[in-house]
Structure formats: structure tokens, C-alpha cells
Design a protein around this motif. Sequence first.
Motif, short mmCIF file in Angstrom:
data_model
loop_
_atom_site.label_atom_id
_atom_site.label_comp_id
_atom_site.label_asym_id
_atom_site.label_seq_id
_atom_site.Cartn_x
_atom_site.Cartn_y
_atom_site.Cartn_z
N ARG A 142 7.14 30.41 -22.25
CA ARG A 142 7.33 30.25 -23.69
C ARG A 142 6.44 29.14 -24.24
O ARG A 142 5.84 29.27 -25.31
CB ARG A 142 8.79 29.94 -24.00
CG ARG A 142 9.78 31.05 -23.74
CD ARG A 142 11.08 30.76 -24.49
NE ARG A 142 12.18 31.57 -23.97
CZ ARG A 142 13.15 31.11 -23.21
NH1 ARG A 142 13.18 29.83 -22.87
NH2 ARG A 142 14.12 31.91 -22.79
N ALA A 143 6.35 28.03 -23.51
CA ALA A 143 5.53 26.92 -23.97
C ALA A 143 4.05 27.31 -23.99
O ALA A 143 3.30 26.90 -24.89
CB ALA A 143 5.74 25.71 -23.06
N MET A 144 3.61 28.11 -23.01
CA MET A 144 2.22 28.56 -22.97
C MET A 144 1.84 29.34 -24.21
O MET A 144 0.71 29.22 -24.72
CB MET A 144 1.98 29.43 -21.73
CG MET A 144 1.87 28.68 -20.43
SD MET A 144 1.96 29.82 -19.03
CE MET A 144 0.62 30.98 -19.44
N VAL A 145 2.77 30.14 -24.72
CA VAL A 145 2.48 30.93 -25.92
C VAL A 145 2.16 29.99 -27.08
O VAL A 145 1.20 30.22 -27.84
CB VAL A 145 3.67 31.86 -26.26
CG1 VAL A 145 3.44 32.55 -27.61
CG2 VAL A 145 3.85 32.89 -25.17
N ARG A 146 2.92 28.91 -27.23
CA ARG A 146 2.64 27.96 -28.31
C ARG A 146 1.39 27.14 -28.01
O ARG A 146 0.67 26.76 -28.94
CB ARG A 146 3.85 27.03 -28.52
CG ARG A 146 3.67 26.14 -29.77
CD ARG A 146 3.55 27.01 -31.01
NE ARG A 146 3.23 26.26 -32.21
CZ ARG A 146 2.01 26.08 -32.67
NH1 ARG A 146 0.96 26.56 -32.00
NH2 ARG A 146 1.80 25.44 -33.81
N ASP A 147 1.10 26.88 -26.73
CA ASP A 147 -0.13 26.18 -26.38
C ASP A 147 -1.36 26.95 -26.87
O ASP A 147 -2.34 26.36 -27.32
CB ASP A 147 -0.26 26.02 -24.86
CG ASP A 147 0.79 25.11 -24.26
OD1 ASP A 147 1.41 24.32 -25.01
OD2 ASP A 147 0.99 25.20 -23.04
N LEU A 148 -1.29 28.26 -26.75
CA LEU A 148 -2.47 29.10 -26.94
C LEU A 148 -2.56 29.75 -28.31
O LEU A 148 -3.65 30.16 -28.73
CB LEU A 148 -2.49 30.21 -25.87
CG LEU A 148 -2.53 29.72 -24.41
CD1 LEU A 148 -2.36 30.89 -23.46
CD2 LEU A 148 -3.84 29.00 -24.12
N PHE A 149 -1.43 29.89 -29.03
CA PHE A 149 -1.43 30.68 -30.27
C PHE A 149 -0.54 30.03 -31.32
O PHE A 149 0.44 29.36 -31.00
CB PHE A 149 -0.90 32.10 -30.01
CG PHE A 149 -1.65 32.85 -28.94
CD1 PHE A 149 -2.85 33.48 -29.23
CD2 PHE A 149 -1.14 32.92 -27.65
CE1 PHE A 149 -3.54 34.17 -28.24
CE2 PHE A 149 -1.82 33.61 -26.66
CZ PHE A 149 -3.02 34.24 -26.95
N VAL A 150 -0.87 30.30 -32.59
CA VAL A 150 0.05 29.97 -33.68
C VAL A 150 1.19 30.99 -33.65
O VAL A 150 1.06 32.06 -33.03
CB VAL A 150 -0.68 30.00 -35.04
CG1 VAL A 150 -1.76 28.93 -35.08
CG2 VAL A 150 -1.26 31.38 -35.33
N PRO A 151 2.34 30.71 -34.31
CA PRO A 151 3.52 31.56 -34.13
C PRO A 151 3.31 33.04 -34.41
O PRO A 151 3.77 33.90 -33.65
CB PRO A 151 4.53 30.95 -35.10
CG PRO A 151 4.17 29.50 -35.11
CD PRO A 151 2.68 29.46 -35.04
N ALA A 152 2.62 33.40 -35.51
CA ALA A 152 2.47 34.83 -35.83
C ALA A 152 1.66 35.54 -34.75
O ALA A 152 2.02 36.63 -34.31
CB ALA A 152 1.81 34.99 -37.20
N ASP A 153 0.54 34.93 -34.32
CA ASP A 153 -0.25 35.52 -33.24
C ASP A 153 0.53 35.51 -31.94
O ASP A 153 0.45 36.44 -31.13
CB ASP A 153 -1.57 34.76 -33.07
CG ASP A 153 -2.50 34.94 -34.26
OD1 ASP A 153 -2.34 35.95 -34.98
OD2 ASP A 153 -3.36 34.07 -34.48
N GLY A 154 1.29 34.44 -31.72
CA GLY A 154 2.08 34.34 -30.50
C GLY A 154 3.12 35.43 -30.40
O GLY A 154 3.38 35.96 -29.32
N ALA A 155 3.72 35.81 -31.53
CA ALA A 155 4.72 36.89 -31.51
C ALA A 155 4.09 38.21 -31.11
O ALA A 155 4.69 39.01 -30.37
CB ALA A 155 5.38 37.01 -32.88
N ARG A 156 2.86 38.48 -31.57
CA ARG A 156 2.20 39.72 -31.19
C ARG A 156 1.86 39.73 -29.70
O ARG A 156 2.05 40.74 -29.01
CB ARG A 156 0.94 39.93 -32.04
CG ARG A 156 1.24 40.34 -33.47
CD ARG A 156 0.01 40.78 -34.22
NE ARG A 156 -0.82 39.63 -34.60
CZ ARG A 156 -0.65 38.94 -35.73
NH1 ARG A 156 0.31 39.28 -36.57
NH2 ARG A 156 -1.44 37.94 -36.02
N VAL A 157 1.36 38.59 -29.20
CA VAL A 157 1.06 38.51 -27.76
C VAL A 157 2.34 38.59 -26.95
O VAL A 157 2.40 39.26 -25.91
CB VAL A 157 0.29 37.20 -27.46
CG1 VAL A 157 0.14 36.99 -25.95
CG2 VAL A 157 -1.08 37.22 -28.12
#
Length: 409
Positions: A130-145
Motif C-alpha cells: 500500500r505504501a509503495m502505491v503512494r510512493d510511486l503515484f498520486v491517489p487517482a493514478d494509484g487507484a487505477r494501478v
Amino acid sequence: MTNASETVGSAARERMSPALIVTLLALLLGIQPITTDLYLPALPGLAADLKSPMGSTQLTLSALLFAFGLSQLLLGPAADRYGRRPVLLAGLSLFVVASVGGVLAPDIAMLVAWRALQGVGMAAAVVCARAMVRDLFVPADGARVMSQALSGLGLIALASPLVGGALATLLGWRHALAATAVFGLLTLAVVALTMPETAPTRNPQALRIAPMFAQWARIVRHRTFVAWALLIACTYGGLFAFLAASSFVFIEVLGSSRMAFGFFIAGCSVCYIAGTFWCRRWLLAHGLAGAVKRGAAFTLAGGASMAALAWAGVISPWAIAVPQFIYSFGHGIHQPCGQAAVVGPFPQHAGAASALAGFILAATAVAVGAWLGVAMNGTVWPLVLTVAGMALATTLVAWTLVQRHGEAK
């Protein structure tokens, strides 16, 4: 203006292809269904072999979830202090050792202990993912990934009960547990060989007691965090109720075979995968809160139809399974949005935010498991009422708190 965390996130993304990022996330998050779903068809055989009553057998799930939730409170800050990669390597190594220990457990008490240690290893994987998603992406892009990764998780969850049912039927419950060790070893190898560090900075204060509690206090006061944390906890509570009770309900109460039960669980996974695919469409059209608002209609329909069929006297495997399929579709909407958005406001403290969200989720699951351990009475009613109650709670959160406070910045 680009901040430091976004710069580091971009650099980490350049070292990993999009396919690798999604694969890593799917494997790390997929440890959770592997650890729970794969051995569900083996629970009745496990209880018989170890001469354990149902309440004690349920502890193999409850202890796993309790350790999973509690250990996140330290593993999240540890991932902020030392980075994601070292916490993952240590946690996955522990997971493999604990899995082997569970295979060799001579009695239910030792199995419960090894399952608790498995929960600690599982926590390291999930909190860092979960933390990696925020490391790599802003929330909207993170939700798609995250929705792509959770489609992969859905495939793992689809295969898990089928493989577990086949192993339990042909070879026994210990071989079903051995499969978790194999998956953990594979995931450890992929992380060790392919994953760079993704944390934008190291926080040397992250594990100090006073700063840690102060940061937790700031996080739990954030309305966006509260909205999404409650959403993912409630929707998982309904799923966990089904996972914890369904093997006894389907096999012992309704007379399904282990293989048939495995197919019912797999059907839930198919619907979950469909939900993650649909989530990506609704994210583009309606945003995070809009996608969840629509997904909650399916959640409510699943829980309400399960209760209505039971009240009408329709007691059969399909009367439980089909409403759970609908619920699972909604779950496939809520989880990608919730898991990405809950850490969205905290780019510098994504580990701590992920840990607190995971703790709330696990505490909900432990409470549901404890209730079912007491309430299970040889009928479908404890399962039906728990799923219906969690469906109602999820819908209320999705239609109120998330709509007011859920657009993470």
C-alpha cells in the motif's frame, strides 16, 4: 511545482516497468488470499485430524488476523524508517519459515502460533505494498494501478480455493498449507531480484514512541483517512465473514463437497475481478467517490438479497453464493479506491497511514471472527446476518463519509 517525494517516485518508476509494478503489487497483496482462501477447504479436515472443536479451529484465522493487524502498527513506521525493501525481505522470510512451521505443527496450539507468525509476515507484505502505491503515484493514478494489481490478486484468489480443495481432498490439509510456503518463497525471490527501494525519504523519527504516537494522532484525525479506512474495513468485514464461516456452512450445514465449495469461492473471485475491471471505468468517468457510490449499490444488493432469501426459507448453497457474488463485485470497486485513497494525504508517512488502515481492517475481521466463533450454531443465520450487517455498514460509509470527505488530494 514538483516536490521531493514526487521526484523520487518518478525515479523509482523509471527503474520498474508498469508490468513489473503491477506484478509486484499483485504478489504482495495476493499473500492475503493465499494465506486465508487456500486452506479454507481444508478446515473441516484439519479440525478432524487435530481433534479440534470449531472454535479452536477458527483461531487459526483469528490469530492470523490479530497478528496481521497489530504488527502493522510497528511495520508501517519501520517501513518509513528503514525503507520498504528491507522490511519486505525480512517479513517475507518470516512468512516462509512460519508456513513451513504450520505444515509440521503437531497440534492446534502450535498451528495457531505459526499462523500468528504468518500474520506478521503477511502484514509486512501488505503494508509495504500500500505504501509503495503512494510512493510511486498520486491517489487517482494509484487507484487505477491498484485496480490492475487487485485484478491479479483476484486471479490468485480464484485459484486458491480450487488448489486448496484439490490438495486437501487428494493429499490432506498439510499440503494445502505447504502451498503457502511455496508462494511466499516465490514472492520473496521476485522482490529480492527486481524491486528497488521506493520510499521517497527515510524518517529517522518514525519508530520513536512520542513522534510515532503524534503522527498516528494526526492521521486518525484526518477525515479523508477516516472515511476510506472505515470503508475498506467494513467491506472486508463482510468478505471475512464469508471466508471464516462458509466452509462449515457449505460443507457441513448444506452438504456441499470440498471441490464444490472451492468452485463457489472461485465464483466470488471471478465477480471480484469483474469489479476491479469495472472500477477502472468508473474511476475515469466518476472519480474515486463516484465509483464507490455506485459500487455500494451492489454491496447492499448482495447483503440484502442474502438475508431476504434466508427469511423466505430458501436455504441452499446457491442462496448464499449468488448474493455473495454480487457483494464481491462491489468489493472489487471499494478495495482499489480505498487502498489507494487511504494513504493519499500522507506521501511522507504512507507506511504509518497504511499500517493504521490495516490495523482497523484487521481489528474488524478479528471482531467478526470472534462473533462467528460464538454464534455459529449449525444454521446459515450467523453468516447471513453478519454479511448483511457489514453490507449495510459499507453502504452507509460509502454514501455519506466518502461522499463528504473522500476526495484525497
